[in-house]
Design a protein around this motif. Structure first.
Motif, short mmCIF file in Angstrom:
data_model
loop_
_atom_site.label_atom_id
_atom_site.label_comp_id
_atom_site.label_asym_id
_atom_site.label_seq_id
_atom_site.Cartn_x
_atom_site.Cartn_y
_atom_site.Cartn_z
N LEU A 142 0.84 -1.32 0.04
CA LEU A 142 0.10 0.04 0.01
C LEU A 142 0.64 1.26 0.16
CD1 LEU A 142 -3.20 -0.12 2.30
CD2 LEU A 142 -3.03 0.27 0.03
N LEU A 143 2.02 1.34 0.59
CA LEU A 143 2.96 2.58 0.83
C LEU A 143 3.43 2.71 -0.60
CD1 LEU A 143 4.71 2.17 4.25
CD2 LEU A 143 2.74 3.66 3.69
N LYS A 144 3.74 1.52 -1.18
CA LYS A 144 4.42 1.70 -2.66
C LYS A 144 2.96 2.24 -3.61
CE LYS A 144 7.67 -2.17 -2.58
NZ LYS A 144 7.76 -3.31 -3.30
N ALA A 145 2.15 1.99 -3.57
CA ALA A 145 0.98 2.24 -4.19
C ALA A 145 0.76 3.70 -4.14
CB ALA A 145 -0.10 1.48 -4.19
N TRP A 146 0.84 4.22 -2.70
CA TRP A 146 0.64 5.58 -2.16
C TRP A 146 1.82 6.35 -2.90
CZ3 TRP A 146 -1.80 4.32 3.18
CH2 TRP A 146 -3.11 3.81 2.89
N ARG A 147 2.89 5.83 -3.19
CA ARG A 147 3.76 6.76 -3.57
C ARG A 147 3.90 7.10 -5.16
NH1 ARG A 147 7.76 2.89 -1.03
NH2 ARG A 147 7.43 3.27 1.33
N GLN A 148 3.02 6.61 -5.89
CA GLN A 148 2.78 6.80 -7.39
C GLN A 148 1.41 7.14 -7.69
OE1 GLN A 148 4.53 3.49 -9.53
NE2 GLN A 148 5.12 2.50 -7.44
N LEU A 149 0.71 8.07 -7.22
CA LEU A 149 -0.64 8.12 -7.17
C LEU A 149 -0.67 9.36 -8.21
CD1 LEU A 149 -2.08 8.24 -3.82
CD2 LEU A 149 -2.98 6.59 -5.44
N PRO A 150 -1.75 9.17 -9.17
CA PRO A 150 -2.04 10.47 -9.99
C PRO A 150 -2.28 11.50 -9.30
CG PRO A 150 -3.70 8.80 -9.98
CD PRO A 150 -2.91 8.21 -9.25
N GLN A 151 -2.34 12.93 -10.17
CA GLN A 151 -2.81 13.90 -9.36
C GLN A 151 -2.04 14.41 -8.19
OE1 GLN A 151 -7.20 14.07 -10.48
NE2 GLN A 151 -6.34 15.75 -11.79
N SER A 152 -0.71 14.06 -7.95
CA SER A 152 -0.45 14.20 -6.74
C SER A 152 0.95 15.12 -6.67
CB SER A 152 -0.24 12.79 -5.81
OG SER A 152 -1.23 12.23 -5.92
N LEU A 153 1.51 15.61 -5.87
CA LEU A 153 2.76 16.15 -5.46
C LEU A 153 3.63 15.38 -4.37
CD1 LEU A 153 2.20 20.03 -5.76
CD2 LEU A 153 3.48 18.74 -7.29
N TYR A 154 4.70 14.91 -4.83
CA TYR A 154 5.67 14.33 -3.60
C TYR A 154 6.69 15.24 -3.31
CZ TYR A 154 2.86 10.41 -4.76
OH TYR A 154 1.46 9.66 -4.83
N LEU A 155 7.01 15.45 -2.03
CA LEU A 155 8.01 16.35 -1.66
C LEU A 155 9.05 15.67 -0.56
CD1 LEU A 155 5.52 18.35 -2.90
CD2 LEU A 155 5.74 19.69 -0.69
N LEU A 156 9.91 16.03 -0.85
CA LEU A 156 11.24 15.39 0.06
C LEU A 156 11.31 16.37 1.34
CD1 LEU A 156 13.58 13.29 0.44
CD2 LEU A 156 14.93 14.94 -0.64
N VAL A 157 11.38 15.84 2.54
CA VAL A 157 11.72 16.62 3.56
C VAL A 157 12.95 16.27 4.19
CG1 VAL A 157 11.21 16.94 6.17
CG2 VAL A 157 9.22 16.31 4.31
N ASP A 158 14.06 17.24 4.08
CA ASP A 158 15.26 17.07 4.54
C ASP A 158 16.03 18.20 5.19
OD1 ASP A 158 16.36 18.36 2.44
OD2 ASP A 158 17.21 16.83 1.43
N GLU A 159 17.36 18.24 5.38
CA GLU A 159 17.91 19.44 5.83
C GLU A 159 17.98 20.55 4.88
OE1 GLU A 159 19.30 16.66 5.66
OE2 GLU A 159 19.93 15.69 7.42
N PHE A 160 17.96 20.55 3.79
CA PHE A 160 17.89 21.50 2.81
C PHE A 160 16.57 21.75 2.51
CE2 PHE A 160 18.04 23.27 -1.42
CZ PHE A 160 18.96 24.00 -1.43
N THR A 161 15.44 21.20 2.57
CA THR A 161 14.10 21.67 2.18
C THR A 161 13.32 22.19 3.37
OG1 THR A 161 13.18 19.44 2.40
CG2 THR A 161 14.02 20.20 0.27
N ARG A 162 13.28 21.68 4.76
CA ARG A 162 12.54 21.61 5.73
C ARG A 162 12.00 22.96 6.23
NH1 ARG A 162 15.89 17.95 9.62
NH2 ARG A 162 17.49 19.30 10.12
#
Ligand SMILES: Nc1ncnc2c1ncn2[C@@H]1O[C@H](COP(=O)(O)OP(=O)(O)OP(=O)(O)O)[C@@H](O)[C@H]1O
Ligand SMILES: Cc1cn([C@H]2C[C@H](O)[C@@H](COP(=O)(O)O)O2)c(=O)[nH]c1=O
Length: 371
Positions: A142-162
């Protein structure tokens, strides 16, 4: 909620454990001006030792989610309290008011122990309601499927972005202004089109901000110098493009969007995907980091010029920048630009006349409800 026109209604935060996802969500809860509905998970510690996690809801409830050594299904050393998920969290998600922005922190291994919870989340995803969720790591299907949903934005949280993320996130759900990006290889006509569009809109009384990347700020100036000299490493350039964009978003783009202006940017993060992608960086990684630092535009126009026409277009330039001199490299860049897809991406033949291009762009803005 004044949603952007790009049509992406779901935003997922990704990142390693303890990268700061929950902190981003908590800051967002303070910043967001509209109705929020959902929960975040919070560590429970004693004398510096983590004992487990609580669920804290937007409606003022706090319930234990998991405790070290407790009964219930196991995730690592923690026993998960299924009743909290079945009786508090899942019903809460199902009762969300229609106009609320749903917040789920997190979709992780613990939460997925509850079928009730999974059902409530699937119902939200099927409804295409606006959603901000953190997505845990792991190989569960399920987690894998939710990582590839249409109409979705995926954003990385790390030291640079947070640090910039909470502010930048608000623009995905509350956007009084409009962000239009023009993209394409060197000499394809972005600057000409951006100026013509800005002039046309200003003449019709619109409040317009015309801007560009690299910017004229300190990182942008450094980039221009290095691109002119042609001796910077790919890593150095990528770092500077990202720093320049972070500053551009914070100082120019977000304030203009809050003020309800039409922002036209001559190059944006799709240039990083294309140029730094052509320099060998992973497109997936570039997308995750760029989407984390920069709001997704309402509309993007990508200009495509046949490569053999580039020299004629740039022949008057006093000094060519390093990428402009390399046709083989520009071919790779063009390949990536031509593969960028999305309902909010419009590909245009750059050999049309400037008037034809402007007319096409205006038609798209009207069709998108922007004008
Ligand atoms: N539609 C067009 N038809 C013919 N010539 C054009 C067109 N658009 C722009 N030009 C000319 O092509 C040259 C390059 O245009 P422009 O500077 O707008 O490109 P650009 O994409 O912004 O380039 P760069 O990315 O390198 O800054 C200019 O001399 C401009 O007058
Ligand atoms: C924003 C951005 C730009 N570039 C490259 C593309 C050009 O060759 C130069 C400068 O831009 P201009 O519009 O031609 O003046 O920089 C890049 O490699 N990555 C980026 O993110």
């Amino acid at each position: 909620m004044r949603l952007p026109r790009h049509g992406l209604r779901r935003v997922f935060l990704l990142g390693r454990p303890r990268s700061g996802k929950t902190t981003v969500i908590k800051s967002f809860l303070h910043l967001y001006p509209g109705r929020l509905w959902g929960f975040y998970t919070e560590e429970v510690c004693e004398s510096g030792r983590r004992l487990g996690f609580d669920v804290v809801t937007t409606e003022g409830q706090r319930v234990p989610l998991a405790r070290r050594g407790a009964p219930g299904p196991k995730v690592g050393p923690y026993g998960v309290d299924i009743s909290a998920l079945n009786e508090v969290v899942a019903p809460l998600l199902r009762q969300a008011p229609v106009k609320a922005l749903l917040v789920i922190d997190e979709l992780g291994k613990m939460e997925l122990k509850s079928r009730e919870f999974i059902g409530a989340v699937e119902a939200i995803l099927a409804s295409n309601r606006p959603l901000l969720a953190t997505l845990g790591q792991g190989r569960l299907s399920l987690l894998k499927a939710w990582r590839q949903l249409p109409q979705s934005l995926y954003l990385l949280v790390d030291e640079f972005t947070r640090d910039g993320l909470p502010q930048r996130l608000v623009a995905e759900f509350e956007r009084p202004g409009v962000l239009v990006a023009l993209e394409g290889i060197d000499g394809s006509g972005k600057t000409t089109l951006a100026r013509a569009l800005a002039e046309h809109l200003i003449a019709r009384g619109k409040d317009v901000v015309l801007t560009q990347e690299p910017t004229t700020g300190i990182y942008g100036q450094k980039l221009r110098q290095l691109l002119g000299e042609g001796r910077a490493s790919a890593e150095e350039l990528l770092f500077l493009f990202l720093k320049d964009r972070q500053e551009h978003v914070k100082e120019t783009i977000l304030p203009a969007l809050w003020a309800g202006k039409i922002v036209i940017t001559d190059r944006y993060y799709f240039s990083t995907l294309a140029y730094q992608g052509a320099q060998g960086f992973s497109l997936e990684d570039l997308t995750l980091i760029n989407q984390a630092i920069a709001p997704c535009p309402d509309l993007v126009f990508v200009l495509h010029l046949p490569l053999e026409k580039v020299p004629l277009r740039i022949r008057h330039r006093q000094r060519l920048e390093s990428f402009e001199k390399d046709q083989g490299f520009l071919h790779q860049v063009e390949r990536i630009f031509s593969r960028i897809k999305g309902d909010y991406i419009v590909h245009l033949a750059a050999s049309q006349s400037p008037d034809e291009l402007l007319a096409r762009v205006l038609a798209e803005l009207k069709a998108g409800g922007i004008l």
